[in-house]
Design a protein around this motif. Structure first.
Motif: not given
Length: 124
Positions: A70-74, A76-77, A88-95
């Motif tokens: 979740x921190x990396x944005x990978x 599932x949500x 879908x994949x989490x669109x947030x997180x550390x880019x």
């Protein structure tokens, strides 16, 4: 290790000698903090440094693999409406951490059989 996040931008403006110095510095810093990370196939000093920076800034929030995803944005949500259930994949997180994971996966898809196997059986 905060300076590790801008390595990809430096590639366009630094000379080869400058990049070699950064790579040596990253390798040394990663070996000091987590030497086993560089032993994983597909993980280079740049990616390892980006992951360590992401984990180091949020070490109090990381208690499982799911929380790191979740921190990396990978992660599932759930994206459901009515009776249909979608993810879908989490669109947030550390880019930067997300980009590092992306480069690791691309490298492993090319070289590692354990990573290639599930892709062969996936139905598109």
């Amino acid at each position: 290790m905060r300076w590790a996040t801008g390595t990809r931008q430096l590639r366009g403006i630094c000379s080869t000698a400058c990049l070699a110095g950064f790579t040596t510095a990253f390798t040394t810093a990663v070996k000091d903090h987590n030497p086993a990370l560089l032993d994983i196939q597909g993980v280079g000093p740049d990616s390892a440094a980006a992951l360590l920076v992401a984990a180091g800034e949020n070490h109090d929030r990381l208690d499982s693999d799911a929380s790191f995803a979740a921190l990396c944005g990978v992660s599932p949500v759930e994206h459901s409406s009515g009776k249909s259930k979608h993810r879908r994949l989490n669109c947030g997180g550390n880019r930067q951490a997300n980009a590092a994971l992306y480069h690791i996966v691309l490298t492993r898809l090319h070289w590692d059989e354990r990573t290639q196997k599930p892709l062969l059986y996936r139905s598109w």
